[in-house]
Write an enzyme that holds these catalytic residues in place. Structure first.
Site, mmCIF file in Angstrom:
data_model
loop_
_atom_site.group_PDB
_atom_site.id
_atom_site.type_symbol
_atom_site.label_atom_id
_atom_site.label_comp_id
_atom_site.label_asym_id
_atom_site.label_seq_id
_atom_site.Cartn_x
_atom_site.Cartn_y
_atom_site.Cartn_z
ATOM 1 N N LYS A 78 -0.165 9.713 -7.812
ATOM 2 C CA LYS A 78 -1.127 8.652 -7.918
ATOM 3 C C LYS A 78 -2.590 9.048 -8.160
ATOM 4 O O LYS A 78 -2.879 10.383 -7.506
ATOM 5 C CB LYS A 78 -1.227 8.032 -6.545
ATOM 6 C CG LYS A 78 -2.073 6.965 -6.280
ATOM 7 C CD LYS A 78 -1.756 5.985 -4.866
ATOM 8 C CE LYS A 78 -2.863 4.864 -4.639
ATOM 9 N NZ LYS A 78 -2.683 4.380 -3.232
ATOM 10 N N SER A 153 -1.882 -0.504 -3.403
ATOM 11 C CA SER A 153 -2.499 0.360 -4.512
ATOM 12 C C SER A 153 -1.794 1.074 -5.198
ATOM 13 O O SER A 153 -2.077 1.555 -6.496
ATOM 14 C CB SER A 153 -3.902 0.648 -3.837
ATOM 15 O OG SER A 153 -3.713 1.843 -2.977
ATOM 16 N N SER A 177 0.000 0.406 1.016
ATOM 17 C CA SER A 177 -0.193 0.752 -0.473
ATOM 18 C C SER A 177 1.107 1.456 -1.064
ATOM 19 O O SER A 177 1.130 1.538 -2.093
ATOM 20 C CB SER A 177 -1.453 1.387 -0.897
ATOM 21 O OG SER A 177 -2.513 0.738 -1.048
HETATM 22 N N1 GLN Z 1 -3.916 -3.512 0.173
HETATM 23 C C1 GLN Z 1 -4.566 -2.826 1.451
HETATM 24 C C2 GLN Z 1 -6.040 -2.768 1.333
HETATM 25 O O1 GLN Z 1 -6.477 -3.567 0.287
HETATM 26 C C3 GLN Z 1 -3.850 -1.437 1.406
HETATM 27 C C4 GLN Z 1 -4.527 -0.469 0.653
HETATM 28 C C5 GLN Z 1 -3.979 0.828 0.693
HETATM 29 O O2 GLN Z 1 -2.914 1.088 1.496
HETATM 30 N N2 GLN Z 1 -4.463 1.657 0.282
HETATM 31 O O3 GLN Z 1 -6.811 -2.203 1.893
#
Ligand code: GLN
Length: 484
Positions: A78, A153, A177
Site C-alpha cells: 500500500k 482504503s 481499511s
Molecule cells: N473507512 C474508514 C475511514 O474512512 C477507515 C479508514 C482506514 O481504516 N484507514 O476512516
C-alpha cells in the site's frame, strides 16, 4: 502454468521444484500489470528493484541456499508504507514528488525474507475512505465487477490480490481499511492486534488506531506474512515487547475447542439482504460442525461509529499538520510562511483530508474538547469493557467473536461519493475492533471466482489481544471446510 492462481504456499513449492524461476514469476506479474489496465491497482511499480530481488532469489536457489516461504513471492505494498528511495504518495497530491528516505520496519522484515515488491498500491488519500475513490490519482476498480469499488482504503491492495496482479499485499487498517476491501474483493484481510506489527514507516492517519496488516488469497497466506512482519521494534514505542509464537500452522483440535460468540447488535437490521444470507451461511458452517456458538451482547456498539469519527479526525488533524510545505514539498510559490501553509495545504489536500482536519481541530478546540473528544474517549472505554466481558471466563467466556465485515457488498463507483455519512456507515462493523485494539480477520464466505458475476461477502472473526492464532486457526479450519 497460471502463476496468478497460486497461493504463497503453492508458489513456494513450485519455486523449489523449479517449475519456474523467481524472475519468470516477476516478469509474469509485470506483463499482466502492463497488459490489463481494467482494474488499475497500482500507483507505481518497482520493476528494476523487483527484478534484481528475483534474480538474487534465483541465485540463492541455484546455490542451494536455504530460502523461507516468502522468498521470491511477489507482493504489492500500500502506498502509505515507505520503501527506501522510491516514491510514496499516500494517495495525495501533496506528496506526489516525495521519495521515502528509509524503509518501514515491515519492509525491512519482508526484505530479509527475500520478498519481491511489485509496486505501490492505490488508496484513499491518507487512507481516509472506504472505496479508494478518494485517491487523488485514479479510481481502482473491483475485479469482480468493474463498475463497482474495491472498497477502501486499501482498495488497491485488495484488488491486486483478487485480480491476480500480485500474490499477496500489505495494507493498513485504522477503521476497517484492510477488512472491508478484503470483503468487497473476496480475499482474506488481517488487521493484527494494535502493537503486534510495527507502525514505523507507515504514514500515520490516527496513531492510536492504525495497524499494518495483510491481504491474501487464503488465511494460511495471511498467517505466513503476519509471522514475517510481527514483533517488537525499537522504532515504535507502541509495538509490543512480548514475542509470540508462529501462527501459520493449522491445528484442528484447538480450532474445534474455540467458543464462538455472535453479538446480537451486529445482526439487528440494516444489513443488505444478500449479505445477511451469506453471513448466515457462513455461521451455519460452524454450527453444523459442532462448534459451541453463543449469543452475546456488546451493548455499546451503537456508539462506536460516532466515537471513531471523533477520535480518528482528532488524531488525523494532528498527524497531518506536518504537511506544511516546509518540512515536505512546497507545491506553490509564496511570499510568507502563512501563505506557504495556505497554498500548499489548500491545493495539496483533497476534500476528505480537509473535511477531517476541520472536524478534528473542531473536536479538539477549547470549549468543545470535553463535549466531544473527552466524551468519545469515555465511550471508547465502554466499548472496550463490552469486549472484555465477552472474553472473560466469568462472563460470556467466548474465544472468538463472529460478525459480518461490512453491511453491504461492493457498491457502485460514484454511489456514495456525495454522501460522506453513508460512506462512513460501511465501517460500522469494523471500527469497534480498532477502537479497542483487537485483531480482526475478514474471510470470504466462499471462493468467489472473478468473472462469475457474483459479488463477494466476507465475515469477520475478532480475537482476544495478541490471540491472532485463534482467529487464524479458526479461519484455516473454515477454508479447509468450504474449500480454499
Ligand atoms: N473507512 C474508514 C475511514 O474512512 C477507515 C479508514 C482506514 O481504516 N484507514 O476512516
Amino acid at each position: 502454468m497460471d502463476i496468478s492462481g497460486l497461493t504463497i504456499k503453492s508458489f513456494h513449492n513450485a519455486l523449489q521444484r523449479k517449475e519456474f524461476s523467481a524472475r519468470e514469476a516477476t516478469d509474469f506479474y509485470f506483463k499482466r500489470i502492463s497488459e490489463d489496465d481494467s482494474v488499475r491497482p497500482f500507483i507505481s511499480t518497482l520493476e528494476i528493484q523487483a527484478r534484481e530481488r528475483a534474480d538474487a532469489v534465483d541465485k540463492m536457489l541455484a546455490d542451494g541456499d536455504e530460502t523461507g516461504p516468502l522468498a521470491g513471492v511477489p507482493m504489492a505494498i500500500k502506498d502509505n508504507i515507505l520503501i527506501e528511495n522510491t516514491p510514496v504518495t499516500a494517495g495525495s497530491q501533496i506528496l506526489k514528488n516525495y521519495f521515502a528516505g528509509y524503509n518501514a520496519t515491515v519492509i525491512e522484515k519482508l526484505k530479509k525474507e527475500n520478498c519481491v515488491f511489485l509496486g505501490k498500491t492505490n488508496l484513499d488519500e491518507f487512507a481516509m475512505g472506504s472505496s479508494t475513490e478518494n485517491s487523488s490519482f485514479h479510481i481502482t476498480k473491483n475485479p469482480h465487477d468493474l463498475k463497482r469499488v474495491p472498497g477502501g482504503s486499501s482498495g488497491g491492495s485488495a484488488a491486486a490480490v483478487a485480480g491476480g496482479f500480485s500474490l499477496a499485499a500489505l495494507g493498513s487498517d485504522t477503521g476497517g481499511s484492510i477488512r472491508q476491501p478484503a470483503s468487497f474483493c473476496g480475499v482474506v484481510g488481517l488487521k493484527p492486534t494494535y502493537g503486534a506489527v510495527s507502525r514505523f514507516g507507515l504514514i500515520a492517519l490516527a496513531s492510536s488506531l492504525d495497524q499494518i496488516g495483510t491481504l491474501s488469497k487464503t488465511v494460511e497466506d495471511s498467517a505466513i506474512v503476519f509471522d514475517a512482519i510481527k514483533g517488537s521494534d525499537e522504532h515504535d514505542a507502541t509495538s509490543d515487547k512480548n514475542e509470540y509464537g508462529a501462527t501459520a500452522f493449522f491445528d484442528d483440535d484447538s480450532a474445534k475447542k474455540l467458543t464462538i460468540g455472535v453479538p446480537k447488535e451486529y445482526f439487528s437490521g440494516g444489513m443488505e439482504k444478500e449479505t445477511e444470507a451469506e453471513i448466515n451461511n457462513a455461521l451455519h458452517v460452524f454450527k453444523k460442525n459442532g462448534f459451541t456458538v453463543k449469543k452475546i451482547s456488546l451493548p455499546h456498539t451503537k456508539h462506536a461509529l460516532s466515537c471513531y469519527y471523533i477520535i480518528m479526525p482528532a488524531e488525523a488533524s494532528a498527524n497531518l499538520a506536518r504537511f506544511d510545505g516546509v518540512r515536505y514539498e512546497r507545491n506553490q510559490e509564496a511570499e510568507s510562511l502563512p501563505e506557504i501553509y495556505k497554498k500548499t495545504r489548500g491545493s495539496g489536500f483533497g476534500n476528505e483530508p480537509k473535511r477531517r482536519i476541520l472536524l478534528g481541530t473542531f473536536v479538539l478546540s477549547s470549549g468543545y474538547y470535553d463535549a466531544f473528544y473527552a466524551k468519545a474517549q469515555k465511550a471508547r472505554q465502554l466499548i472496550a469493557d463490552d469486549f472484555k466481558r465477552a472474553f472473560a471466563p466469568a462472563d460470556y467466556g467466548v474465544d472468538v467473536i463472529f460478525t459480518p465485515t461490512s453491511p453491504t457488498r461492493a457498491f457502485k463507483i460514484g454511489e456514495k461519493t456525495e454522501d460522506p455519512v453513508s460512506m462512513y456507515l460501511s465501517d460500522i462493523f469494523t471500527v469497534p475492533v480498532n477502537l479497542v485494539g483487537l485483531p480482526g480477520l475478514s474471510i470470504p464466505v466462499k471462493k468467489y471466482v472473478v468473472g462469475s458475476g457474483e459479488l463477494p461477502v466476507g465475515f469477520q472473526l475478532i480475537g482476544k489481544r495478541f490471540h491472532e492464532k485463534d482467529i487464524l486457526n479458526l479461519g484455516m479450519w473454515y477454508e479447509r471446510e468450504v474449500g480454499e
